[in-house]
Design a protein around this motif. Structure first.
Motif, PDB file in Angstrom:
ATOM      1  N   SER A 144       8.642   6.374  -4.461  1.00  0.00           N
ATOM      2  CA  SER A 144      10.084   6.606  -4.328  1.00  0.00           C
ATOM      3  C   SER A 144      10.444   6.514  -2.845  1.00  0.00           C
ATOM      4  O   SER A 144       9.570   6.556  -1.968  1.00  0.00           O
ATOM      5  CB  SER A 144      10.470   7.970  -4.881  1.00  0.00           C
ATOM      6  OG  SER A 144       9.963   8.991  -4.047  1.00  0.00           O
ATOM      7  N   PHE A 145      11.724   6.416  -2.568  1.00  0.00           N
ATOM      8  CA  PHE A 145      12.176   6.289  -1.185  1.00  0.00           C
ATOM      9  C   PHE A 145      11.696   7.470  -0.343  1.00  0.00           C
ATOM     10  O   PHE A 145      11.256   7.292   0.783  1.00  0.00           O
ATOM     11  CB  PHE A 145      13.705   6.174  -1.140  1.00  0.00           C
ATOM     12  CG  PHE A 145      14.244   5.852   0.218  1.00  0.00           C
ATOM     13  CD1 PHE A 145      14.081   4.593   0.760  1.00  0.00           C
ATOM     14  CD2 PHE A 145      14.912   6.807   0.951  1.00  0.00           C
ATOM     15  CE1 PHE A 145      14.572   4.283   2.024  1.00  0.00           C
ATOM     16  CE2 PHE A 145      15.415   6.503   2.205  1.00  0.00           C
ATOM     17  CZ  PHE A 145      15.238   5.237   2.743  1.00  0.00           C
TER      18      PHE A 145
ATOM     19  N   GLU B 219       2.078   2.526  -9.306  1.00  0.00           N
ATOM     20  CA  GLU B 219       3.479   2.929  -9.356  1.00  0.00           C
ATOM     21  C   GLU B 219       4.111   2.682  -7.992  1.00  0.00           C
ATOM     22  O   GLU B 219       3.462   2.816  -6.965  1.00  0.00           O
ATOM     23  CB  GLU B 219       3.585   4.412  -9.735  1.00  0.00           C
ATOM     24  CG  GLU B 219       4.982   4.924  -9.925  1.00  0.00           C
ATOM     25  CD  GLU B 219       5.727   4.276 -11.078  1.00  0.00           C
ATOM     26  OE1 GLU B 219       6.929   3.989 -10.904  1.00  0.00           O
ATOM     27  OE2 GLU B 219       5.130   4.050 -12.140  1.00  0.00           O
TER      28      GLU B 219
ATOM     29  N   GLN C 135       9.023   9.154  -0.681  1.00  0.00           N
ATOM     30  CA  GLN C 135       7.580   9.162  -0.520  1.00  0.00           C
ATOM     31  C   GLN C 135       7.093   8.142   0.520  1.00  0.00           C
ATOM     32  O   GLN C 135       5.915   8.120   0.842  1.00  0.00           O
ATOM     33  CB  GLN C 135       6.885   8.818  -1.851  1.00  0.00           C
ATOM     34  CG  GLN C 135       7.053   9.864  -2.902  1.00  0.00           C
ATOM     35  CD  GLN C 135       6.483   9.398  -4.241  1.00  0.00           C
ATOM     36  OE1 GLN C 135       6.677   8.260  -4.655  1.00  0.00           O
ATOM     37  NE2 GLN C 135       5.776  10.287  -4.915  1.00  0.00           N
TER      38      GLN C 135
ATOM     39  N   LEU D 219      15.807   0.696  -8.801  1.00  0.00           N
ATOM     40  CA  LEU D 219      15.357   1.203  -7.496  1.00  0.00           C
ATOM     41  C   LEU D 219      16.245   2.336  -7.010  1.00  0.00           C
ATOM     42  O   LEU D 219      15.777   3.306  -6.424  1.00  0.00           O
ATOM     43  CB  LEU D 219      15.317   0.066  -6.471  1.00  0.00           C
ATOM     44  CG  LEU D 219      14.177  -0.927  -6.647  1.00  0.00           C
ATOM     45  CD1 LEU D 219      14.445  -2.206  -5.846  1.00  0.00           C
ATOM     46  CD2 LEU D 219      12.849  -0.300  -6.235  1.00  0.00           C
ATOM     47  N   ASN D 220      17.531   2.217  -7.265  1.00  0.00           N
ATOM     48  CA  ASN D 220      18.468   3.252  -6.838  1.00  0.00           C
ATOM     49  C   ASN D 220      18.380   4.492  -7.725  1.00  0.00           C
ATOM     50  O   ASN D 220      18.250   5.614  -7.225  1.00  0.00           O
ATOM     51  CB  ASN D 220      19.887   2.690  -6.837  1.00  0.00           C
ATOM     52  CG  ASN D 220      20.905   3.736  -6.465  1.00  0.00           C
ATOM     53  OD1 ASN D 220      21.564   4.292  -7.342  1.00  0.00           O
ATOM     54  ND2 ASN D 220      21.024   4.028  -5.185  1.00  0.00           N
TER      55      ASN D 220
ATOM     56  N   THR E 182      16.109   5.416 -10.239  1.00  0.00           N
ATOM     57  CA  THR E 182      14.800   6.001 -10.520  1.00  0.00           C
ATOM     58  C   THR E 182      14.036   6.367  -9.261  1.00  0.00           C
ATOM     59  O   THR E 182      13.400   7.416  -9.195  1.00  0.00           O
ATOM     60  CB  THR E 182      13.957   5.027 -11.373  1.00  0.00           C
ATOM     61  OG1 THR E 182      14.707   4.682 -12.546  1.00  0.00           O
ATOM     62  CG2 THR E 182      12.629   5.652 -11.771  1.00  0.00           C
ATOM     63  N   TYR E 183      14.093   5.498  -8.251  1.00  0.00           N
ATOM     64  CA  TYR E 183      13.273   5.674  -7.051  1.00  0.00           C
ATOM     65  C   TYR E 183      14.072   6.139  -5.832  1.00  0.00           C
ATOM     66  O   TYR E 183      13.518   6.271  -4.754  1.00  0.00           O
ATOM     67  CB  TYR E 183      12.531   4.375  -6.725  1.00  0.00           C
ATOM     68  CG  TYR E 183      11.547   3.980  -7.797  1.00  0.00           C
ATOM     69  CD1 TYR E 183      10.302   4.583  -7.879  1.00  0.00           C
ATOM     70  CD2 TYR E 183      11.869   3.000  -8.734  1.00  0.00           C
ATOM     71  CE1 TYR E 183       9.393   4.214  -8.855  1.00  0.00           C
ATOM     72  CE2 TYR E 183      10.968   2.623  -9.720  1.00  0.00           C
ATOM     73  CZ  TYR E 183       9.735   3.239  -9.776  1.00  0.00           C
ATOM     74  OH  TYR E 183       8.842   2.865 -10.746  1.00  0.00           O
ATOM     75  N   GLN E 184      15.358   6.341  -5.994  1.00  0.00           N
ATOM     76  CA  GLN E 184      16.255   6.859  -4.953  1.00  0.00           C
ATOM     77  C   GLN E 184      16.348   5.982  -3.701  1.00  0.00           C
ATOM     78  O   GLN E 184      16.604   6.472  -2.605  1.00  0.00           O
ATOM     79  CB  GLN E 184      15.870   8.292  -4.530  1.00  0.00           C
ATOM     80  CG  GLN E 184      16.114   9.344  -5.589  1.00  0.00           C
ATOM     81  CD  GLN E 184      15.029   9.354  -6.648  1.00  0.00           C
ATOM     82  OE1 GLN E 184      13.846   9.371  -6.332  1.00  0.00           O
ATOM     83  NE2 GLN E 184      15.419   9.329  -7.906  1.00  0.00           N
ATOM     84  N   TYR E 185      16.161   4.672  -3.849  1.00  0.00           N
ATOM     85  CA  TYR E 185      16.400   3.768  -2.727  1.00  0.00           C
ATOM     86  C   TYR E 185      17.916   3.613  -2.597  1.00  0.00           C
ATOM     87  O   TYR E 185      18.579   3.191  -3.544  1.00  0.00           O
ATOM     88  CB  TYR E 185      15.743   2.405  -2.963  1.00  0.00           C
ATOM     89  CG  TYR E 185      14.241   2.434  -2.817  1.00  0.00           C
ATOM     90  CD1 TYR E 185      13.651   2.084  -1.604  1.00  0.00           C
ATOM     91  CD2 TYR E 185      13.416   2.812  -3.868  1.00  0.00           C
ATOM     92  CE1 TYR E 185      12.267   2.110  -1.456  1.00  0.00           C
ATOM     93  CE2 TYR E 185      12.033   2.837  -3.723  1.00  0.00           C
ATOM     94  CZ  TYR E 185      11.475   2.487  -2.520  1.00  0.00           C
ATOM     95  OH  TYR E 185      10.109   2.520  -2.369  1.00  0.00           O
TER      96      TYR E 185
END
Length: 156
Positions: free
Chosen positions: A148-149, A145, A151, A50-51, A53-56
């Motif tokens: 991302s954070f 999917e 989005q 999550l951090n 790949t998805y920038q959380y």
């Protein structure tokens, strides 16, 4: 004793240690070593994924937050907040050997009846499901999917 198995997630540099014949994994959020269980293996992979790949952001993630469900005290696996402190994602993790069933979705739905979070993630590390909840319409939709954070836009 659990031995880490490959998951359907990107590998990450897990910090695993052994003490008294037990394995521990370092939790980046709580900054401590935890007993390495199958569910914890999945959770730590997802936290990293999550951090990275998805920038959380790590500071907006909270593991095992307590909640009151009827008369029972429960613990959610992972809750992620936005910069305003509003909950935006609720995750439920299972061990890789645990099949994701309707019961799993009932569990996260029960938790979410308290939290009212618009994005749900359910995973056993092999299978992953993402749901967007539309509280105004009283329905949900599965997503192919995870957003991302950056989005995230739920009308806050």
């Amino acid at each position: 004793m659990f031995k880490p198995v490959p998951l359907n997630l990107p590998p990450f540099p897990a910090r695993i240690s052994k003490k008294h014949e037990q394995y521990f994994i370092f939790d980046e959020l709580r900054k401590k070593h935890l007993l390495l269980t199958p569910e914890e293996w999945v959770r730590q992979h997802w936290v990293s994924h999550l951090n990275k790949t998805y920038q959380y952001p790590y500071p907006l993630m909270k593991i095992e937050g307590g909640l009151q469900l009827n008369t029972l005290q429960k613990r959610s696996d992972l809750v992620i907040y936005n910069q305003k402190g509003e909950r935006v994602l609720l995750a439920e993790f299972k061990a890789p050997s645990v099949k994701i069933t309707e019961k799993t979705f009932e569990q996260i739905a029960n938790y979410n009846s308290i939290y009212k979070i618009p994005l749900l993630l359910v995973s056993n590390g092999i299978e992953h499901y993402f749901c967007k909840i539309n509280f105004d319409q009283g329905d949900f939709s599965f997503l192919k999917e995870l957003p991302s954070f950056g989005q995230l836009d739920f009308g806050y």
